[in-house]
Design a protein around this motif. Structure first.
Motif, PDB file in Angstrom:
ATOM      1  N   PRO A  98     102.214 -28.411 169.759  1.00  6.72           N
ATOM      2  CA  PRO A  98     103.186 -27.353 170.038  1.00  6.72           C
ATOM      3  C   PRO A  98     102.702 -26.008 169.519  1.00  6.72           C
ATOM      4  CG  PRO A  98     103.913 -28.679 168.192  1.00  6.72           C
ATOM      5  CD  PRO A  98     102.697 -29.349 168.750  1.00  6.72           C
ATOM      6  N   SER A  99     103.319 -24.955 170.027  1.00  6.60           N
ATOM      7  CA  SER A  99     103.026 -23.617 169.532  1.00  6.60           C
ATOM      8  C   SER A  99     103.196 -23.577 168.016  1.00  6.60           C
ATOM      9  CB  SER A  99     103.970 -22.606 170.187  1.00  6.60           C
ATOM     10  OG  SER A  99     103.839 -21.343 169.588  1.00  6.60           O
ATOM     11  N   SER A 100     102.326 -22.827 167.360  1.00  7.45           N
ATOM     12  CA  SER A 100     102.326 -22.816 165.893  1.00  7.45           C
ATOM     13  C   SER A 100     103.607 -22.251 165.300  1.00  7.45           C
ATOM     14  CB  SER A 100     101.123 -22.009 165.385  1.00  7.45           C
ATOM     15  OG  SER A 100     101.173 -20.679 165.870  1.00  7.45           O
ATOM     16  N   ASP A 101     104.412 -21.551 166.109  1.00  2.00           N
ATOM     17  CA  ASP A 101     105.643 -20.989 165.555  1.00  2.00           C
ATOM     18  C   ASP A 101     106.837 -21.920 165.726  1.00  2.00           C
ATOM     19  OD1 ASP A 101     105.980 -20.751 168.283  1.00  2.00           O
ATOM     20  OD2 ASP A 101     106.903 -18.772 168.182  1.00  2.00           O
ATOM     21  N   LEU A 102     106.603 -23.109 166.257  1.00  2.00           N
ATOM     22  CA  LEU A 102     107.676 -24.089 166.456  1.00  2.00           C
ATOM     23  C   LEU A 102     107.533 -25.232 165.456  1.00  2.00           C
ATOM     24  CD1 LEU A 102     107.990 -24.507 170.332  1.00  2.00           C
ATOM     25  CD2 LEU A 102     109.739 -23.611 168.796  1.00  2.00           C
ATOM     26  N   VAL A 103     108.664 -25.663 164.923  1.00  2.00           N
ATOM     27  CA  VAL A 103     108.709 -26.835 164.053  1.00  2.00           C
ATOM     28  C   VAL A 103     109.661 -27.829 164.701  1.00  2.00           C
ATOM     29  CG1 VAL A 103     109.298 -27.736 161.782  1.00  2.00           C
ATOM     30  CG2 VAL A 103     108.242 -25.470 161.987  1.00  2.00           C
ATOM     31  N   LEU A 104     109.146 -29.020 165.050  1.00  2.00           N
ATOM     32  CA  LEU A 104     109.945 -30.050 165.715  1.00  2.00           C
ATOM     33  C   LEU A 104     110.057 -31.256 164.791  1.00  2.00           C
ATOM     34  CD1 LEU A 104     107.828 -28.723 168.065  1.00  2.00           C
ATOM     35  CD2 LEU A 104     109.485 -29.915 169.483  1.00  2.00           C
ATOM     36  N   THR A 105     111.277 -31.611 164.437  1.00  2.00           N
ATOM     37  CA  THR A 105     111.510 -32.717 163.517  1.00  2.00           C
ATOM     38  C   THR A 105     112.769 -33.471 163.927  1.00  2.00           C
ATOM     39  OG1 THR A 105     112.818 -31.320 162.029  1.00  2.00           O
ATOM     40  CG2 THR A 105     110.450 -31.503 161.569  1.00  2.00           C
ATOM     41  N   SER A 106     112.904 -34.673 163.390  1.00  2.00           N
ATOM     42  CA  SER A 106     114.166 -35.400 163.524  1.00  2.00           C
ATOM     43  C   SER A 106     115.155 -34.861 162.492  1.00  2.00           C
ATOM     44  CB  SER A 106     113.945 -36.894 163.285  1.00  2.00           C
ATOM     45  OG  SER A 106     113.071 -37.432 164.248  1.00  2.00           O
ATOM     46  N   PRO A 107     116.433 -34.731 162.851  1.00  2.00           N
ATOM     47  CA  PRO A 107     117.421 -34.282 161.860  1.00  2.00           C
ATOM     48  C   PRO A 107     117.414 -35.204 160.648  1.00  2.00           C
ATOM     49  CG  PRO A 107     118.352 -34.227 164.066  1.00  2.00           C
ATOM     50  CD  PRO A 107     117.041 -34.935 164.174  1.00  2.00           C
ATOM     51  N   ALA A 108     117.404 -34.601 159.462  1.00  2.00           N
ATOM     52  CA  ALA A 108     117.242 -35.382 158.236  1.00  2.00           C
ATOM     53  C   ALA A 108     118.475 -35.393 157.354  1.00  2.00           C
ATOM     54  CB  ALA A 108     116.054 -34.852 157.430  1.00  2.00           C
ATOM     55  N   ASN A 109     119.450 -34.519 157.629  1.00  2.00           N
ATOM     56  CA  ASN A 109     120.624 -34.441 156.766  1.00  2.00           C
ATOM     57  C   ASN A 109     121.797 -33.861 157.557  1.00  2.00           C
ATOM     58  OD1 ASN A 109     120.266 -31.535 156.775  1.00  2.00           O
ATOM     59  ND2 ASN A 109     118.681 -31.824 155.219  1.00  2.00           N
ATOM     60  N   GLY A 110     122.940 -33.769 156.906  1.00  2.00           N
ATOM     61  CA  GLY A 110     124.132 -33.286 157.582  1.00  2.00           C
ATOM     62  C   GLY A 110     123.974 -31.893 158.151  1.00  2.00           C
ATOM     63  N   GLN A 111     123.265 -31.026 157.446  1.00  2.00           N
ATOM     64  CA  GLN A 111     123.063 -29.667 157.934  1.00  2.00           C
ATOM     65  C   GLN A 111     122.244 -29.668 159.223  1.00  2.00           C
ATOM     66  OE1 GLN A 111     121.199 -27.093 155.050  1.00  2.00           O
ATOM     67  NE2 GLN A 111     121.628 -25.239 156.218  1.00  2.00           N
ATOM     68  N   ASP A 112     121.219 -30.522 159.272  1.00  2.00           N
ATOM     69  CA  ASP A 112     120.413 -30.632 160.492  1.00  2.00           C
ATOM     70  C   ASP A 112     121.254 -31.129 161.662  1.00  2.00           C
ATOM     71  OD1 ASP A 112     118.214 -29.824 159.069  1.00  2.00           O
ATOM     72  OD2 ASP A 112     117.262 -31.800 158.988  1.00  2.00           O
ATOM     73  N   TRP A 113     122.083 -32.133 161.411  1.00  2.00           N
ATOM     74  CA  TRP A 113     122.900 -32.681 162.486  1.00  2.00           C
ATOM     75  C   TRP A 113     123.927 -31.657 162.962  1.00  2.00           C
ATOM     76  CZ3 TRP A 113     121.379 -36.552 165.245  1.00  2.00           C
ATOM     77  CH2 TRP A 113     120.581 -37.553 164.681  1.00  2.00           C
ATOM     78  N   ASP A 114     124.468 -30.870 162.059  1.00  2.00           N
ATOM     79  CA  ASP A 114     125.386 -29.798 162.461  1.00  2.00           C
ATOM     80  C   ASP A 114     124.675 -28.773 163.333  1.00  2.00           C
ATOM     81  OD1 ASP A 114     127.423 -30.984 161.050  1.00  2.00           O
ATOM     82  OD2 ASP A 114     127.273 -29.651 159.315  1.00  2.00           O
ATOM     83  N   ALA A 115     123.433 -28.473 162.982  1.00  2.00           N
ATOM     84  CA  ALA A 115     122.652 -27.526 163.776  1.00  2.00           C
ATOM     85  C   ALA A 115     122.387 -28.092 165.170  1.00  2.00           C
ATOM     86  CB  ALA A 115     121.338 -27.202 163.069  1.00  2.00           C
ATOM     87  N   ALA A 116     122.052 -29.392 165.244  1.00  2.00           N
ATOM     88  CA  ALA A 116     121.820 -30.024 166.544  1.00  2.00           C
ATOM     89  C   ALA A 116     123.082 -29.995 167.392  1.00  2.00           C
ATOM     90  CB  ALA A 116     121.343 -31.462 166.333  1.00  2.00           C
ATOM     91  N   THR A 117     124.234 -30.222 166.769  1.00  2.00           N
ATOM     92  CA  THR A 117     125.504 -30.188 167.489  1.00  2.00           C
ATOM     93  C   THR A 117     125.765 -28.800 168.059  1.00  2.00           C
ATOM     94  OG1 THR A 117     126.398 -31.887 166.011  1.00  2.00           O
ATOM     95  CG2 THR A 117     127.979 -30.588 167.273  1.00  2.00           C
ATOM     96  N   ALA A 118     125.497 -27.767 167.275  1.00  2.00           N
ATOM     97  CA  ALA A 118     125.736 -26.400 167.724  1.00  2.00           C
ATOM     98  C   ALA A 118     124.813 -26.018 168.878  1.00  2.00           C
ATOM     99  CB  ALA A 118     125.562 -25.434 166.559  1.00  2.00           C
ATOM    100  N   VAL A 119     123.536 -26.422 168.796  1.00  2.00           N
ATOM    101  CA  VAL A 119     122.607 -26.110 169.875  1.00  2.00           C
ATOM    102  C   VAL A 119     123.001 -26.839 171.154  1.00  2.00           C
ATOM    103  CG1 VAL A 119     120.216 -26.307 170.656  1.00  2.00           C
ATOM    104  CG2 VAL A 119     120.700 -25.587 168.317  1.00  2.00           C
ATOM    105  N   LEU A 120     123.390 -28.110 171.043  1.00  2.00           N
ATOM    106  CA  LEU A 120     123.830 -28.861 172.214  1.00  2.00           C
ATOM    107  C   LEU A 120     125.042 -28.190 172.846  1.00  2.00           C
ATOM    108  CD1 LEU A 120     123.141 -31.645 173.647  1.00  2.00           C
ATOM    109  CD2 LEU A 120     125.135 -32.519 172.443  1.00  2.00           C
ATOM    110  N   ARG A 121     125.994 -27.789 172.012  1.00  2.00           N
ATOM    111  CA  ARG A 121     127.212 -27.125 172.515  1.00  2.00           C
ATOM    112  C   ARG A 121     126.875 -25.827 173.240  1.00  2.00           C
ATOM    113  NH1 ARG A 121     129.825 -25.094 167.673  1.00  2.00           N
ATOM    114  NH2 ARG A 121     128.420 -23.350 168.070  1.00  2.00           N
ATOM    115  N   ASP A 122     126.103 -24.970 172.603  1.00  2.00           N
ATOM    116  CA  ASP A 122     125.837 -23.648 173.179  1.00  2.00           C
ATOM    117  C   ASP A 122     124.819 -23.704 174.308  1.00  2.00           C
ATOM    118  OD1 ASP A 122     127.595 -22.710 171.279  1.00  2.00           O
ATOM    119  OD2 ASP A 122     126.018 -22.071 169.888  1.00  2.00           O
TER     120      ASP A 122
END
Length: 270
Positions: A125-149
């Protein structure tokens, strides 16, 4: 290494795709949503989520006897819940589609089913991208917000989807059968997607990128990253149901159309 269907047999890949899609029913069960699996049919009943994308019936195939079960399956849904029913281009398609019409369903849309080989190697991937599996509640909240928007979903829908994926991934022993990926740029969550592993194929689900950063390479990186996860789990074939403008993105990776998934929707009855 998984033994999956040959990409030369469209119907076998379609059937494997639908067997794979049943993992979404298992995910709903793991999340505590109402779910059922009987005789090759899976469905989710989530009365608090007024969205037929969640309250959906997914048959592995349009097999004999399914038409007669429509009233029973519908009896598990409250009248205020809209119901989505997936209908594939398989034996029995016409009979099932007609029966759903008699039951009050309307054809809401159709998505191309596309499939391709999982490459042995994927670009970095492009060096400015970081792709990971959600690791904690904050990550999962972020994934929820991106899916919603990214999809312009109601909050209840995005919460239910991410809650289900997280619950199934955390409930299983050994390699998960569904995984989420979150992409960040400069620390900001910008894209999310899922990959499932069942029936010898990988399912690429729910990829979306925030509108403000579309066209900047995040979507392509998410496709390649999920294909790499599929390769690591032993899949040789991957599929997806393409909505919007996604088909050209996958065509550049050798994917081709193998059929169609119709979505029939029954509006709330009360």
């Amino acid at each position: 290494m998984n033994v999956g269907p040959s990409l030369d047999d469209d119907q076998e890949v379609l059937r494997a795709a639908m067997r794979n899609a049943i993992c979404m029913v298992d995910a709903a069960h793991a999340a505590g949503l109402g779910s059922y699996r009987e005789d090759g049919v899976g469905w989710v009943v989530a009365p608090e989520v007024p969205d037929p994308a969640v309250n959906a019936v997914r048959p592995e195939r349009q097999h004999a006897g399914l038409v007669d079960r429509i009233p029973y399956i519908l009896s598990t849904y409250p009248d205020h819940v809209p119901v989505g029913w997936w209908v594939m281009s398989d034996d029995g398609h016409d009979e099932l589609a007609a029966a759903l019409g008699h039951a009050g369903f309307e054809l809401a849309g159709a998505m191309p089913a596309i499939a391709g080989r999982v490459p042995a190697e994927m670009p970095s991937p492009s060096s400015d991208l970081v792709l990971t599996s959600p690791a904690n509640g904050q990550d999962w909240d972020a994934a929820t917000a991106v899916l919603r928007d990214g999809f312009s979903l109601a909050s209840e829908t995005s919460v239910a989807v991410i809650r289900s994926v997280r619950a199934l991934g955390e409930a299983e022993n050994g390699p998960p059968t569904i995984e989420a990926v979150l992409a960040r740029r400069a620390g900001m969550p910008i894209s999310v997607g899922c990959v499932s592993h069942r029936a010898g194929v990988a399912g690429l689900w729910s990829l979306t990128t925030l509108p403000s950063v579309r066209g900047t390479g995040a979507g392509s990186a998410m496709v390649d990253h999920r294909l790499a996860l599929a390769r690591d789990r032993g899949a040789e074939v991957a599929f997806m149901f393409s909505g919007g403008n996604a088909e050209p993105l996958y065509a550049r990776r050798g994917f081709r159309r193998i059929g169609t998934c119709e979505i029939h929707v029954l509006a709330p009855r009360a």
